[in-house]
Design a protein around this motif. Structure first.
Motif, PDB file in Angstrom:
ATOM      1  N   ALA A   1       0.831  -1.212   0.000  1.00 47.67           N
ATOM      2  CA  ALA A   1       0.000   0.000   0.000  1.00 47.67           C
ATOM      3  C   ALA A   1       0.860   1.254   0.000  1.00 47.67           C
ATOM      4  CB  ALA A   1      -0.937  -0.010   1.203  1.00 47.67           C
ATOM      5  N   SER A   2       1.982   1.183   0.693  1.00 45.40           N
ATOM      6  CA  SER A   2       2.910   2.316   0.696  1.00 45.40           C
ATOM      7  C   SER A   2       3.556   2.499  -0.676  1.00 45.40           C
ATOM      8  CB  SER A   2       3.983   2.097   1.767  1.00 45.40           C
ATOM      9  OG  SER A   2       4.934   3.141   1.756  1.00 45.40           O
ATOM     10  N   HIS A   3       4.013   1.399  -1.283  1.00 45.74           N
ATOM     11  CA  HIS A   3       4.643   1.476  -2.604  1.00 45.74           C
ATOM     12  C   HIS A   3       3.686   2.045  -3.649  1.00 45.74           C
ATOM     13  CE1 HIS A   3       8.175  -0.458  -1.222  1.00 45.74           C
ATOM     14  NE2 HIS A   3       7.786  -1.713  -1.326  1.00 45.74           N
ATOM     15  N   LEU A   4       2.433   1.606  -3.598  1.00 50.70           N
ATOM     16  CA  LEU A   4       1.455   1.991  -4.617  1.00 50.70           C
ATOM     17  C   LEU A   4       0.659   3.236  -4.231  1.00 50.70           C
ATOM     18  CD1 LEU A   4       0.019  -1.517  -5.634  1.00 50.70           C
ATOM     19  CD2 LEU A   4       1.847  -0.204  -6.730  1.00 50.70           C
ATOM     20  N   ASN A   5       0.896   3.748  -3.029  1.00 52.26           N
ATOM     21  CA  ASN A   5       0.143   4.894  -2.517  1.00 52.26           C
ATOM     22  C   ASN A   5      -1.366   4.664  -2.666  1.00 52.26           C
ATOM     23  OD1 ASN A   5      -0.415   7.436  -1.423  1.00 52.26           O
ATOM     24  ND2 ASN A   5      -0.422   8.419  -3.444  1.00 52.26           N
ATOM     25  N   CYS A   6      -1.820   3.528  -2.144  1.00 49.84           N
ATOM     26  CA  CYS A   6      -3.238   3.175  -2.269  1.00 49.84           C
ATOM     27  C   CYS A   6      -3.779   2.740  -0.912  1.00 49.84           C
ATOM     28  CB  CYS A   6      -3.419   2.070  -3.300  1.00 49.84           C
ATOM     29  SG  CYS A   6      -2.813   0.463  -2.769  1.00 49.84           S
ATOM     30  N   PRO A   7      -5.086   2.710  -0.752  1.00 52.04           N
ATOM     31  CA  PRO A   7      -5.673   2.277   0.512  1.00 52.04           C
ATOM     32  C   PRO A   7      -5.555   0.766   0.704  1.00 52.04           C
ATOM     33  CG  PRO A   7      -7.298   3.416  -0.872  1.00 52.04           C
ATOM     34  CD  PRO A   7      -6.097   3.176  -1.700  1.00 52.04           C
ATOM     35  N   ALA A   8      -5.533   0.378   1.969  1.00 52.97           N
ATOM     36  CA  ALA A   8      -5.586  -1.038   2.326  1.00 52.97           C
ATOM     37  C   ALA A   8      -6.442  -1.169   3.583  1.00 52.97           C
ATOM     38  CB  ALA A   8      -4.191  -1.605   2.571  1.00 52.97           C
ATOM     39  N   ILE A   9      -7.156  -2.269   3.681  1.00 57.61           N
ATOM     40  CA  ILE A   9      -7.970  -2.554   4.862  1.00 57.61           C
ATOM     41  C   ILE A   9      -7.574  -3.932   5.368  1.00 57.61           C
ATOM     42  CG2 ILE A   9     -10.296  -2.816   5.800  1.00 57.61           C
ATOM     43  CD1 ILE A   9     -11.289  -0.993   3.546  1.00 57.61           C
ATOM     44  N   LEU A  10      -7.250  -3.991   6.661  1.00 59.21           N
ATOM     45  CA  LEU A  10      -6.792  -5.230   7.275  1.00 59.21           C
ATOM     46  C   LEU A  10      -7.694  -5.587   8.450  1.00 59.21           C
ATOM     47  CD1 LEU A  10      -4.144  -3.241   6.584  1.00 59.21           C
ATOM     48  CD2 LEU A  10      -2.912  -5.305   7.251  1.00 59.21           C
TER      49      LEU A  10
ATOM     50  N   GLN B   1       9.035 -10.615   3.127  1.00 58.80           N
ATOM     51  CA  GLN B   1       7.898  -9.693   3.010  1.00 58.80           C
ATOM     52  C   GLN B   1       8.244  -8.531   2.098  1.00 58.80           C
ATOM     53  OE1 GLN B   1       7.531  -8.931   7.179  1.00 58.80           O
ATOM     54  NE2 GLN B   1       6.781 -10.999   7.592  1.00 58.80           N
ATOM     55  N   ALA B   2       9.448  -7.975   2.275  1.00 57.63           N
ATOM     56  CA  ALA B   2       9.873  -6.852   1.423  1.00 57.63           C
ATOM     57  C   ALA B   2      10.010  -7.297  -0.028  1.00 57.63           C
ATOM     58  CB  ALA B   2      11.195  -6.284   1.932  1.00 57.63           C
ATOM     59  N   GLU B   3      10.535  -8.494  -0.270  1.00 55.65           N
ATOM     60  CA  GLU B   3      10.709  -8.985  -1.638  1.00 55.65           C
ATOM     61  C   GLU B   3       9.364  -9.121  -2.344  1.00 55.65           C
ATOM     62  OE1 GLU B   3      12.825 -12.626  -1.162  1.00 55.65           O
ATOM     63  OE2 GLU B   3      14.803 -11.649  -1.031  1.00 55.65           O
ATOM     64  N   TRP B   4       8.357  -9.666  -1.635  1.00 55.73           N
ATOM     65  CA  TRP B   4       7.061  -9.850  -2.281  1.00 55.73           C
ATOM     66  C   TRP B   4       6.327  -8.526  -2.474  1.00 55.73           C
ATOM     67  CZ3 TRP B   4       4.385 -13.375  -4.957  1.00 55.73           C
ATOM     68  CH2 TRP B   4       4.983 -14.629  -5.096  1.00 55.73           C
ATOM     69  N   ALA B   5       6.451  -7.617  -1.526  1.00 52.27           N
ATOM     70  CA  ALA B   5       5.841  -6.300  -1.713  1.00 52.27           C
ATOM     71  C   ALA B   5       6.471  -5.584  -2.904  1.00 52.27           C
ATOM     72  CB  ALA B   5       5.995  -5.469  -0.442  1.00 52.27           C
TER      73      ALA B   5
ATOM     74  N   ARG C   1       7.995  -7.019  -5.475  1.00 50.07           N
ATOM     75  CA  ARG C   1       7.611  -7.741  -6.691  1.00 50.07           C
ATOM     76  C   ARG C   1       6.224  -7.305  -7.167  1.00 50.07           C
ATOM     77  NH1 ARG C   1       8.538 -12.711  -5.030  1.00 50.07           N
ATOM     78  NH2 ARG C   1      10.361 -13.101  -6.342  1.00 50.07           N
ATOM     79  N   LEU C   2       5.280  -7.274  -6.257  1.00 45.36           N
ATOM     80  CA  LEU C   2       3.908  -6.907  -6.620  1.00 45.36           C
ATOM     81  C   LEU C   2       3.809  -5.439  -7.025  1.00 45.36           C
ATOM     82  CD1 LEU C   2       2.026  -8.893  -3.849  1.00 45.36           C
ATOM     83  CD2 LEU C   2       2.132  -9.445  -6.297  1.00 45.36           C
ATOM     84  N   ALA C   3       4.605  -4.599  -6.380  1.00 46.15           N
ATOM     85  CA  ALA C   3       4.591  -3.180  -6.734  1.00 46.15           C
ATOM     86  C   ALA C   3       5.113  -2.954  -8.152  1.00 46.15           C
ATOM     87  CB  ALA C   3       5.420  -2.381  -5.735  1.00 46.15           C
ATOM     88  N   ARG C   4       6.002  -3.816  -8.610  1.00 47.10           N
ATOM     89  CA  ARG C   4       6.507  -3.710  -9.988  1.00 47.10           C
ATOM     90  C   ARG C   4       5.477  -4.232 -10.992  1.00 47.10           C
ATOM     91  NH1 ARG C   4      11.151  -5.941  -7.534  1.00 47.10           N
ATOM     92  NH2 ARG C   4      10.692  -7.967  -8.482  1.00 47.10           N
TER      93      ARG C   4
END
Length: 304
Positions: A100-109, A271-275, A277-280
């Motif tokens: 959510a930080s990488h993409l500057n988007c909302p997230a709900i947990l 966790q950082a690697e997958w975040a 990866r998905l942000a790319r």
């Protein structure tokens, strides 16, 4: 039309006889997945991250936390059970916040354990309050259903289940009111072995009948040589009343559920690697023609 993607040549089959996930730091309250059982914040049953971020994307994490409201203590279980996958999706909360930080988007947990009430089930689903999970009996859940202890069942729905879904609903309505059709991505994790069998996939993309995000995401992940990716594996992505059915299938919103194997995200590095990866991967998939539109595909659970 699309079958499961098989293990690629050169990708080693995992051996899990000695696997044990990294234990969360139960003394820290910085992450809802790590909130101590005896001091869980008895406030909002959901965490809303970056509410004013890019409305084109919404990330969900139904099973983010192993915490419980203090009045439930440990539901009669040993506290060590809340380190296990039965209590929460290991590693997901951290991936979701970083993404959510990488993409500057909302997230709900979700803020509380799936053992209290499963946010990824509809109120009519008999597994919404689990009584037995992967060999563990949950004593405090024994009679909690609409037929026996209906009062406690309705309490959990009203206080912990519906507020989360109301928050998701409100975020989607906010995006639509701004003339944005949000793409919804739900992130989960799965245990690397189940009932004595190793699971070959590093990740799986779950979907029902809407392929707009799911198929490009599956292909983009599978194109990475080190990954074996399942198509509706290790679970099927068509459960009537679950989170994406309720908020996306019924509305015609583009969506997908991503399952990541827990041993890949049970450390900060993973966790950082997958975040990352998905942000790319995700921005191009979301920006593709025909994705951010309201289109009703229906569900495989619809009557035939």
């Amino acid at each position: 039309m699309f079958g499961p993607l098989r293990l690629k040549p050169g990708v080693a089959f995992p051996v899990w006889s000695d696997y044990s996930p990294a234990m969360p730091d139960m003394s820290s309250s910085k992450s809802t997945s790590n909130v101590p059982l005896d001091s869980a914040a008895d406030g909002s049953p959901f965490e809303l991250v970056n509410a004013q971020g890019n409305p084109d994307i919404l990330i969900l994490c139904d099973h983010a936390s192993a915490a419980l409201p203090s009045k439930y203590d440990t539901l009669g279980l040993p506290a060590t059970e809340f380190h296990r996958h039965i209590a929460y999706d290991i590693g997901c909360a951290e991936v979701v916040r970083a993404l959510a930080s990488h993409l500057n988007c909302p997230a709900i947990l979700g803020r509380y354990s799936r053992l209290l009430v499963d946010l990824n089930r509809g109120p009519d689903d008999p597994t919404i309050v689990m009584k037995l999970s992967d060999g563990s009996v949950i004593p405090a859940n024994a009679d909690v259903d609409r037929f026996r202890d209906g009062e406690e069942f309705q309490t959990r729905i009203a206080h912990y289940h519906e507020p989360y879904h109301s928050a998701v609903d409100a975020q989607i309505k906010s995006a639509l009111a701004q003339d944005h059709v949000p793409v919804v991505i739900s992130i989960h994790s799965f245990t690397p072995f189940w009932r004595g069998k190793a699971r070959q996939w590093h990740a799986g993309v779950l979907w029902d009948k809407d392929p707009r995000l799911a198929m490009p995401l599956l292909r983009a992940l599978a194109d990475q040589e080190e990954l074996s990716v399942g198509d509706n594996e290790p679970y099927g992505g068509f459960l009537k009343g679950d989170t994406l059915y309720r908020h996306c299938t019924k509305r015609g919103l583009p969506h997908a559920l991503l399952e990541i194997r827990q041993d890949l995200i049970d450390t900060e590095k993973g966790q950082a690697e997958w975040a990352d990866r998905l942000a790319r991967i995700l921005p191009d998939l979301i920006a593709a023609d025909g994705v951010r539109e309201i289109t009703h595909y229906g569900s495989r659970t619809d009557p035939t």
